[in-house]
Enzyme design. Structure first.
Site, PDB file in Angstrom:
ATOM      1  N   HIS A  15       0.868  -1.204   0.000  1.00  0.00           N
ATOM      2  CA  HIS A  15       0.000   0.000   0.000  1.00  0.00           C
ATOM      3  C   HIS A  15       0.891   1.236   0.000  1.00  0.00           C
ATOM      4  CE1 HIS A  15      -3.838   2.139   1.420  1.00  0.00           C
ATOM      5  NE2 HIS A  15      -2.935   3.077   1.177  1.00  0.00           N
ATOM      6  N   HIS A  17       1.602   5.361  -1.743  1.00  0.00           N
ATOM      7  CA  HIS A  17       1.247   6.533  -2.555  1.00  0.00           C
ATOM      8  C   HIS A  17       2.524   7.089  -3.174  1.00  0.00           C
ATOM      9  CE1 HIS A  17      -2.876   6.787  -0.973  1.00  0.00           C
ATOM     10  NE2 HIS A  17      -2.328   6.263   0.114  1.00  0.00           N
ATOM     11  N   LYS A 101      -9.401  -0.153  -5.684  1.00  0.00           N
ATOM     12  CA  LYS A 101      -9.417   0.527  -4.387  1.00  0.00           C
ATOM     13  C   LYS A 101     -10.741   1.243  -4.151  1.00  0.00           C
ATOM     14  CE  LYS A 101      -7.894   2.349  -0.537  1.00  0.00           C
ATOM     15  NZ  LYS A 101      -6.710   3.116  -0.229  1.00  0.00           N
ATOM     16  N   HIS A 138     -10.582   1.255   1.930  1.00  0.00           N
ATOM     17  CA  HIS A 138     -10.374   2.284   2.933  1.00  0.00           C
ATOM     18  C   HIS A 138     -11.581   2.146   3.859  1.00  0.00           C
ATOM     19  CE1 HIS A 138      -8.793   6.201   4.478  1.00  0.00           C
ATOM     20  NE2 HIS A 138      -9.971   6.100   5.066  1.00  0.00           N
ATOM     21  N   HIS A 176      -4.628  -0.504   5.957  1.00  0.00           N
ATOM     22  CA  HIS A 176      -4.153   0.296   7.100  1.00  0.00           C
ATOM     23  C   HIS A 176      -5.081   0.181   8.312  1.00  0.00           C
ATOM     24  CE1 HIS A 176      -6.941   2.992   5.113  1.00  0.00           C
ATOM     25  NE2 HIS A 176      -6.064   3.413   4.221  1.00  0.00           N
ATOM     26  N   ASP A 249       1.437   2.743   3.496  1.00  0.00           N
ATOM     27  CA  ASP A 249       0.594   3.932   3.298  1.00  0.00           C
ATOM     28  C   ASP A 249       1.439   5.205   3.311  1.00  0.00           C
ATOM     29  OD1 ASP A 249      -1.766   5.226   2.704  1.00  0.00           O
ATOM     30  OD2 ASP A 249      -2.462   5.334   4.763  1.00  0.00           O
TER      31      ASP A 249
END
Ligand code: DOR
Ligand code: ZN
Length: 346
Positions: A15, A17, A101, A138, A176, A249
């Protein structure tokens, strides 16, 4: 005797970004130095919603991979209410899209195009179940009536339990996780329901946001929780249960966007990611379980081969810089100005 050096199969980040453009070029080397692969989040502006966009983004990432690194980006699609079963079939056939996602609309950074009602995605979930494409969640509700610290637990009650019942074969990752409820849900679910755990949720509790003054750099979503939850997460991560795996994350934001009247959510950890997980596992005497968590469980979940090469960590404290470059703008990394106990040997 205490372990002071540790060689692991190269880990993966399930995970991450990476953003785009100058910021992508600035942050990618940190991940590429540590991880073989990463599941790349699609919450760009605009979001990555089609296979063509995922392919183009993948090319931009590959172009930014430092020479000598074999880092492989694993792409995801951003679920919207316009996603169709045909998109899912195309994603599965593409070979480069590994998951879809789900963001609740408005939940976090660039989540405006997210889903307002999960029921609108039922045909897509059917298709994902059929094709074996994992749904990355999420897992928070955005209902303003719900206390911000309860949003994960309420998501599990209101939505996740029903989703599991209605799509019993759907592969899912509760991303997360931040609560005992999240850890328990995943531990009790079948093997094809997994969870990622971040370094911040294993190492910090919510006091970090308020200690010595308000700290925007400890603010991420889902927000840090109380100490009893941190302990439950650490127990899950170090349990050896293959449903739990590494997902940083890591989420870079410019310093000015965090130190603001309306600060962005996200903690940058890519510069010290595996080192921070080593600290967390070391804190409970379970370094022997770090490799499976970091390098085996995620690859096995996604049906991908485990990495063949290794990395080596040494117990040798080093100081994280106060500030790093995020591509022409400064950013504040996790532990800025403080020490990390483990060091990545080149
Ligand atoms: O803290 C977060 N930052 N949580 C998210 O869900 C998104 C991420 C980001 O993109 O900055
Ligand atoms: Zn994220």
């Amino acid at each position: 005797m205490a372990i002071t050096e540790l060689t692991l199969t190269r880990p993966d980040d399930w995970h991450l970004h990476l953003r785009d453009d100058a910021m992508l070029a600035a942050v990618l080397p940190d991940s590429a130095r540590r991880f073989g692969r990463a599941i790349v989040m699609p919450n760009l502006k605009p979001p990555i919603t089609t296979v063509a966009e995922a392919r183009a983004y993948r090319e931009r990432i590959l172009a930014a991979v430092p020479a000598g690194s074999a880092f492989e980006p694993l792409m995801t699609l951003y679920l919207t209410e316009a996603t169709t079963p045909a998109h899912i079939a195309e994603a599965k056939a593409s070979g480069c899209v590994h998951a879809v996602k789900y963001y609740p609309a408005g939940a976090t950074t660039n989540a405006d195009s997210g889903v307002t009602d999960l029921h609108r995605c039922r045909a897509v979930f059917e298709a994902m179940q059929k094709h074996g494409l994992p749904l990355l969640l999420h897992g928070e509700v955005v209902d303003p009536e719900v206390d911000v610290f309860d949003r994960e637990a309420v998501f599990i009650d209101r939505h996740l339990t029903g989703l599991r019942r209605d799509f019993p074969g759907l592969r899912m990752v509760l991303e997360h996780i931040t609560t005992r409820a999240g850890a328990d849900f995943v531990a009790e679910a079948p093997a094809y329901v997994g969870a990622t755990l971040t370094p911040q949720h294993l190492l910090l509790n919510r006091n970090a946001i308020f200690s010595g003054g308000l700290s925007p750099h400890a603010y991420c979503l889902p927000v840090l929780k109380r100490e009893s939850h941190r302990q439950a997460l650490l127990a899950a991560a170090t349990s050896g249960d293959p449903s739990f795996f590494l997902g940083t994350d890591s989420a870079p934001h410019p310093r000015h966007a965090k130190e603001s009247a309306c600060g962005c959510a996200g903690i940058y950890s890519a510069h010290a990611a595996i080192e921070l997980y080593a600290e967390a596992f070391d804190s409970v005497g379970r370094l022997d379980r770090l490799e499976a968590f970091a390098s085996f469980h995620g690859a096995d979940f996604y049906g991908l081969p485990r990495n063949r090469d290794t990395i080596t960590l040494r117990k040798q404290p080093w100081r994280v810089p106060e500030e790093v470059d995020f591509g022409g703008v400064p950013g504040v990394p996790m532990r800025a100005g403080d020490q990390v106990a483990w060091w990545l040997v080149d």
